[in-house]
Design a protein around this motif. Structure first.
Motif, short mmCIF file in Angstrom:
data_model
loop_
_atom_site.label_atom_id
_atom_site.label_comp_id
_atom_site.label_asym_id
_atom_site.label_seq_id
_atom_site.Cartn_x
_atom_site.Cartn_y
_atom_site.Cartn_z
N ASP A 253 -7.45 9.83 4.63
CA ASP A 253 -6.14 9.49 5.16
C ASP A 253 -5.70 10.52 6.20
N ARG B 253 0.53 8.57 -0.39
CA ARG B 253 0.01 9.77 0.27
C ARG B 253 -1.50 9.69 0.43
N ARG B 254 -2.17 9.05 -0.51
CA ARG B 254 -3.61 8.83 -0.40
C ARG B 254 -3.89 7.37 -0.75
N THR B 255 -4.78 6.75 0.01
CA THR B 255 -5.16 5.37 -0.26
C THR B 255 -6.59 5.34 -0.79
N ASP C 37 -2.88 12.10 6.76
CA ASP C 37 -2.02 13.23 6.36
C ASP C 37 -2.03 13.37 4.84
N PRO C 38 -3.14 13.87 4.27
CA PRO C 38 -3.22 13.99 2.81
C PRO C 38 -2.26 15.01 2.23
N ASN D 217 -9.96 7.03 0.40
CA ASN D 217 -10.11 6.94 1.84
C ASN D 217 -9.78 8.30 2.46
N ALA E 188 -2.87 10.71 -5.57
CA ALA E 188 -2.73 11.75 -4.55
C ALA E 188 -2.79 13.14 -5.17
N GLN F 226 -1.43 -1.08 -3.70
CA GLN F 226 -1.82 -0.96 -2.30
C GLN F 226 -2.03 -2.35 -1.68
N ARG G 35 5.12 4.77 1.21
CA ARG G 35 3.74 4.73 1.68
C ARG G 35 2.93 5.72 0.85
#
Length: 395
Positions: free
Chosen positions: A359, A344-346, A361-362, A357, A272, A313, A342
């Motif tokens: 996301d 912040r970035r996937t 709410d980065p 991805n 993230a 993940q 969770r």
């Protein structure tokens, strides 16, 4: 005849993991060693870089990364898969696979490559340059040795950390010995993906190091499991057993969580942070930062890799799908604290690369993963205190 091609390297633990999986699934495949010609004519055109192993499907698709290969085969090949059907088994499978790939396999590689002139380097040089004279092969061997040691060093594996790692392998082996007294495989009477992932580094230690030979010589049940994973027979009563013995499995899961989850949480946060520092870019580099040595039980800095964040993940996805019956296992294994986390970035594995991805709410606030993982870090610290062309190898 319809078959897959598996391109491997003789000193790659990931290659051994895929070989075990394909054999246990009874999938027809032909193994090809990654000579210099194969690197130039097959791997580089397909991946645009060097990575091992590589799976070429009957339709000439290319799949890279063992987790992506297994996902591909589990979803497409007929017959009983090696991923458990129940949510408890899936969570245990994901956790053990992450531990084996991210912690145990590099440690086993270090045990082999820490020697001054490892046979692994000589064998790999001979595979890549069979036409070279002995003195030229020796030069290649030294260069490979230096590259692999440098890469392992970035993963926190150096001479001063080996005694601690060796002690941890001994602890794990004792837990496995007790488990295999009551269960033929990790998750019951039949092998799983977790068995393939864990058996590969143990086989590497057994074949390549005095440490591994001595360790397994005094652990008959662990040796029996190794034999079964490599094609040995299992008693009919064992083969039909489907229940998991949680009393002996939970300590193994807890051990895996303590060794891997704190660093994996850091890797997710590093992804993230990297994304925030590189707006508009989606292709992630092989490393997205480094951990702080002062926070590590072994007091070394380790690089954060997108692959580690991706594996966590996948474990989080399994936790999200968990049935109520799995909640006790989740808490007892040390994974309970992940319910409060969770990323912040996937990211995803696509076209042989890790990509971000989009996301929702980065810009979400960073989470103090050290506070979140404090119980696991304390357990690791207590355990430590009681004890006095690298990609062809490491992927």
């Amino acid at each position: 005849m319809r078959h897959y091609r598996l391109i491997t390297s003789p000193e790659s633990i990931a290659s051994l993991k895929m070989r075990l999986y394909l054999q246990r699934r009874n999938i027809a495949f032909r193994e090809v060693s990654a000579s210099r010609l194969i690197l130039k004519s097959e791997i580089l055109p397909r991946l645009k870089r060097i990575d091992i192993p590589v799976l070429v499907t009957p339709s000439n698709e290319t799949v890279q990364d063992t987790r992506a290969m297994i996902d591909h085969l589990e979803s497409r090949e007929p017959g009983d898969g090696l991923l458990p059907d129940d949510s408890e088994g899936r969570i245990a499978n994901r956790l053990i696979e992450m531990f084996a790939d991210d912690w145990l396999s590099p440690t086993a590689s270090f045990a082999v490559w820490s020697a001054e002139s490892p046979a692994a380097a000589t064998e790999l040089a001979a595979t890549l340059y069979p036409e070279h004279e002995d003195d030229m092969r020796a030069r290649v061997s030294r260069r490979l040795h230096a590259q692999v040691r440098a890469r392992l060093g970035r993963q926190g594996l150096i001479d001063k950390t080996w005694p601690s790692r060796a002690a941890r392998i001994g602890d794990l082996s004792a837990l496995l010995e007790r488990h295999f007294e009551v269960s033929p495989f990790l998750l019951g009477g039949l092998p799983s993906i977790a068995d393939c992932a864990l058996a590969a580094p143990f086989q590497f230690l057994w074949n390549e190091t005095e440490f591994g030979i001595e360790l397994l010589s005094r652990l008959p049940r662990l040796s029996r499991w190794m034999h079964a994973m490599h094609g040995g027979s299992v008693r009919p009563a064992e083969a039909s057993r489907s229940t998991v013995n949680e009393a002996t499995l939970l300590p193994i899961l807890r051990f895996a969580a303590e060794q891997t989850l704190p660093h994996a949480l850091g890797a997710c946060e590093a992804v993230a942070d990297w994304a925030g520092a590189h707006p508009g870019r989606i292709n992630l580099p092989r490393s997205v930062g480094n951990s702080a040595a002062k926070r590590d039980p072994e007091k070394v800095s380790r690089e954060y890799a997108p692959a580690t964040a991706w594996m966590l993940q996948r474990l989080l996805d399994a936790l999200d799908d968990a049935a109520p019956a799995a909640f006790e296992l989740i808490d007892a294994s040390g994974c309970g604290m992940l319910e409060r986390y969770r990323p912040r970035r996937t990211l995803r594995h696509e076209h042989h690369r890790f990509r971000l991805n989009i996301d929702p709410d980065p810009d979400a606030a960073a989470i103090d993963v050290h506070a979140l993982a404090e119980p696991l870090l304390k357990a690791r610290n207590r355990a430590v205190e009681t004890r006095d062309l690298e990609r062809l190898v490491l992927g």
